[in-house]
Design a protein around this motif. Structure first.
Motif, PDB file in Angstrom:
ATOM      1  N   GLN A 109       0.815  -1.217   0.000  1.00 54.13           N
ATOM      2  CA  GLN A 109       0.000   0.000   0.000  1.00 54.13           C
ATOM      3  C   GLN A 109       0.848   1.267   0.000  1.00 54.13           C
ATOM      4  O   GLN A 109       0.336   2.352  -0.279  1.00 54.13           O
ATOM      5  CB  GLN A 109      -0.916   0.009   1.221  1.00 54.13           C
ATOM      6  N   GLY A 110       2.130   1.130   0.323  1.00 53.27           N
ATOM      7  CA  GLY A 110       3.029   2.279   0.288  1.00 53.27           C
ATOM      8  C   GLY A 110       2.928   3.202   1.485  1.00 53.27           C
ATOM      9  O   GLY A 110       3.113   4.418   1.350  1.00 53.27           O
ATOM     10  N   VAL A 111       2.665   2.646   2.668  1.00 51.19           N
ATOM     11  CA  VAL A 111       2.622   3.488   3.864  1.00 51.19           C
ATOM     12  C   VAL A 111       4.019   4.027   4.164  1.00 51.19           C
ATOM     13  O   VAL A 111       5.031   3.491   3.711  1.00 51.19           O
ATOM     14  CB  VAL A 111       2.083   2.715   5.089  1.00 51.19           C
ATOM     15  N   ASP A 112       4.063   5.105   4.934  1.00 50.31           N
ATOM     16  CA  ASP A 112       5.344   5.715   5.293  1.00 50.31           C
ATOM     17  C   ASP A 112       5.889   5.227   6.626  1.00 50.31           C
ATOM     18  O   ASP A 112       7.110   5.279   6.868  1.00 50.31           O
ATOM     19  CB  ASP A 112       5.199   7.242   5.345  1.00 50.31           C
ATOM     20  N   GLY A 113       5.002   4.790   7.516  1.00 48.14           N
ATOM     21  CA  GLY A 113       5.443   4.356   8.833  1.00 48.14           C
ATOM     22  C   GLY A 113       4.511   3.309   9.408  1.00 48.14           C
ATOM     23  O   GLY A 113       3.325   3.268   9.076  1.00 48.14           O
ATOM     24  N   ILE A 114       5.060   2.453  10.263  1.00 50.78           N
ATOM     25  CA  ILE A 114       4.299   1.389  10.897  1.00 50.78           C
ATOM     26  C   ILE A 114       4.702   1.309  12.367  1.00 50.78           C
ATOM     27  O   ILE A 114       5.889   1.338  12.697  1.00 50.78           O
ATOM     28  CB  ILE A 114       4.583   0.019  10.232  1.00 50.78           C
ATOM     29  N   GLY A 118      12.095   1.348   2.665  1.00 53.85           N
ATOM     30  CA  GLY A 118      12.066   2.764   3.049  1.00 53.85           C
ATOM     31  C   GLY A 118      10.983   3.135   4.036  1.00 53.85           C
ATOM     32  O   GLY A 118      10.715   4.326   4.248  1.00 53.85           O
ATOM     33  N   ILE A 119      10.354   2.144   4.667  1.00 56.88           N
ATOM     34  CA  ILE A 119       9.286   2.406   5.629  1.00 56.88           C
ATOM     35  C   ILE A 119       9.880   2.439   7.040  1.00 56.88           C
ATOM     36  O   ILE A 119      10.657   1.568   7.420  1.00 56.88           O
ATOM     37  CB  ILE A 119       8.200   1.318   5.545  1.00 56.88           C
ATOM     38  N   ALA A 120       9.517   3.463   7.799  1.00 56.30           N
ATOM     39  CA  ALA A 120       9.953   3.554   9.195  1.00 56.30           C
ATOM     40  C   ALA A 120       9.083   2.630  10.040  1.00 56.30           C
ATOM     41  O   ALA A 120       7.858   2.737  10.028  1.00 56.30           O
ATOM     42  CB  ALA A 120       9.836   4.991   9.694  1.00 56.30           C
ATOM     43  N   VAL A 121       9.719   1.724  10.764  1.00 55.68           N
ATOM     44  CA  VAL A 121       8.985   0.768  11.598  1.00 55.68           C
ATOM     45  C   VAL A 121       9.465   0.887  13.035  1.00 55.68           C
ATOM     46  O   VAL A 121      10.670   0.856  13.304  1.00 55.68           O
ATOM     47  CB  VAL A 121       9.178  -0.679  11.110  1.00 55.68           C
ATOM     48  N   MET A 122       8.516   1.008  13.959  1.00 51.45           N
ATOM     49  CA  MET A 122       8.833   0.970  15.383  1.00 51.45           C
ATOM     50  C   MET A 122       7.931  -0.047  16.066  1.00 51.45           C
ATOM     51  O   MET A 122       6.886  -0.437  15.520  1.00 51.45           O
ATOM     52  CB  MET A 122       8.677   2.345  16.034  1.00 51.45           C
ATOM     53  N   LYS A 148       9.518  10.926  13.313  1.00 55.19           N
ATOM     54  CA  LYS A 148      10.467  10.295  12.397  1.00 55.19           C
ATOM     55  C   LYS A 148      10.057  10.502  10.938  1.00 55.19           C
ATOM     56  O   LYS A 148      10.872  10.902  10.097  1.00 55.19           O
ATOM     57  CB  LYS A 148      10.530   8.799  12.717  1.00 55.19           C
ATOM     58  N   VAL A 149       8.791  10.250  10.632  1.00 54.91           N
ATOM     59  CA  VAL A 149       8.330  10.258   9.239  1.00 54.91           C
ATOM     60  C   VAL A 149       8.107  11.668   8.718  1.00 54.91           C
ATOM     61  O   VAL A 149       8.505  11.999   7.594  1.00 54.91           O
ATOM     62  CB  VAL A 149       7.030   9.424   9.109  1.00 54.91           C
ATOM     63  N   ILE A 150       7.484  12.515   9.523  1.00 55.10           N
ATOM     64  CA  ILE A 150       7.086  13.847   9.049  1.00 55.10           C
ATOM     65  C   ILE A 150       8.163  14.893   9.303  1.00 55.10           C
ATOM     66  O   ILE A 150       8.492  15.686   8.414  1.00 55.10           O
ATOM     67  CB  ILE A 150       5.758  14.273   9.721  1.00 55.10           C
ATOM     68  N   SER A 195      15.461  -6.898  15.036  1.00 52.27           N
ATOM     69  CA  SER A 195      15.023  -6.408  13.728  1.00 52.27           C
ATOM     70  C   SER A 195      15.626  -5.033  13.458  1.00 52.27           C
ATOM     71  O   SER A 195      16.340  -4.466  14.287  1.00 52.27           O
ATOM     72  CB  SER A 195      13.497  -6.310  13.692  1.00 52.27           C
ATOM     73  N   LYS A 196      15.286  -4.472  12.302  1.00 54.01           N
ATOM     74  CA  LYS A 196      15.781  -3.145  11.925  1.00 54.01           C
ATOM     75  C   LYS A 196      14.799  -2.043  12.314  1.00 54.01           C
ATOM     76  O   LYS A 196      14.905  -0.918  11.804  1.00 54.01           O
ATOM     77  CB  LYS A 196      16.067  -3.109  10.420  1.00 54.01           C
ATOM     78  N   ARG A 197      13.893  -2.326  13.226  1.00 53.02           N
ATOM     79  CA  ARG A 197      12.996  -1.282  13.723  1.00 53.02           C
ATOM     80  C   ARG A 197      13.859  -0.167  14.323  1.00 53.02           C
ATOM     81  O   ARG A 197      14.919  -0.431  14.890  1.00 53.02           O
ATOM     82  CB  ARG A 197      12.006  -1.856  14.724  1.00 53.02           C
ATOM     83  N   PHE A 198      13.378   1.077  14.225  1.00 54.63           N
ATOM     84  CA  PHE A 198      14.213   2.190  14.684  1.00 54.63           C
ATOM     85  C   PHE A 198      13.987   2.553  16.143  1.00 54.63           C
ATOM     86  O   PHE A 198      14.805   3.259  16.740  1.00 54.63           O
ATOM     87  CB  PHE A 198      13.999   3.428  13.792  1.00 54.63           C
ATOM     88  N   ALA A 199      12.863   2.077  16.742  1.00 52.86           N
ATOM     89  CA  ALA A 199      12.571   2.456  18.126  1.00 52.86           C
ATOM     90  C   ALA A 199      11.614   1.458  18.763  1.00 52.86           C
ATOM     91  O   ALA A 199      10.893   0.728  18.075  1.00 52.86           O
ATOM     92  CB  ALA A 199      11.970   3.862  18.191  1.00 52.86           C
TER      93      ALA A 199
END
Length: 246
Positions: free
Chosen positions: A14-19, A40-44, A209-211, A53-57
């Motif tokens: 769906q092309g979301v920016d963050g999860i 390129g999706i930010a995941v926390m 993070k995303v905005i 995992s590669k989650r950022f937070a």
């Protein structure tokens, strides 16, 4: 966990920016999280982490610390003398629950007069968890305390018939369904995971993070566990009515 993997894959398409996700089983979710990050999706994560995992937070409870807290507070409630303590276990594959058990068992070593029985695993549903506790208590009448690192059994009124104070209980969470246990003194005190703030704060971190392209000050942020007892149970009930728009 498989459903979560499918949802993550759908979100990538769906092309979301963050999860923001509360992980059921870290090992199963880690590849799906990493794939989303590679796209390129930010995941926390919140509540339950996937630390490899590669989650950022991550935002949520210090689970080892929570287990220690529940056991130490139960020890105070039990007082001097020999005691037998039961530990409910919930989902055997959940990393957050295993870490709470680890903390509780480590803390129990400080009290040589406390014997631990368990953990006793069950499905994390109110009916199954309550049935397991009743089964264990009946089979082990020497249990005089429960270190409830998970409170699924208190999300139903099944244990309200227990004699107040006969078995000492200190438990995680302070959801609306649990508050009658405090009022009836079946449970001595609760330590509230701030579930409303999990949702609020995790989206705040994700939006920054995303905005705003703003990295969190720390990769792992722990939420405190406020004590809830008869002195403040009414205030907690009012908070829930506000949060749930009741």
């Amino acid at each position: 966990a498989q459903k979560q993997v499918e949802f993550l894959e759908q979100m990538v398409v769906q092309g979301v920016d963050g999860i923001s996700i509360s992980v059921v089983i870290a090992d199963m979710l880690t590849p799906a999280i990493d794939k989303a990050v590679q796209q390129g999706i930010a995941v926390m994560c919140f509540d339950s982490d996937a630390p490899r995992s590669k989650r950022f937070a991550f935002y949520g409870t210090d689970d080892v610390g929570a287990g220690r807290l529940i056991m130490s507070e139960l020890a105070k409630e039990l007082g001097p003398g020999k005691h037998v303590v039961g530990v409910p276990g919930g989902n055997q594959n959940a990393a957050n629950i295993q870490n709470r058990i680890k903390g509780a068992l480590e803390e129990a070593k400080k009290y040589p007069d406390i014997t631990i029985k368990g953990p006793f695993y069950s499905k994390e549903t109110p009916q199954d968890a309550a049935a397991k506790m009743e089964e264990v208590q009946t089979a082990n009448p020497d249990i005089d305390g429960w270190a409830m690192i998970g409170s699924w059994a208190l999300f139903t009124d099944a244990l309200l018939k227990w004699e107040p104070g006969k078995v000492k209980i200190v438990a995680m969470d302070a959801l609306p369904a649990e508050l009658p246990y405090l009022r009836k003194c079946v449970v001595a005190r609760l330590y509230a995971q701030q579930t409303y703030k999990w949702g609020y704060r995790s989206i705040e971190i994700l939006a920054d993070k995303v905005i705003l392209k703003k990295e969190p000050a720390v990769a792992v942020e722990y939420s405190p566990l406020p004590r809830v007892d008869k002195s403040n149970v009414d205030q907690i009930e009012q908070d829930w009515k506000k949060w749930l728009r009741q």
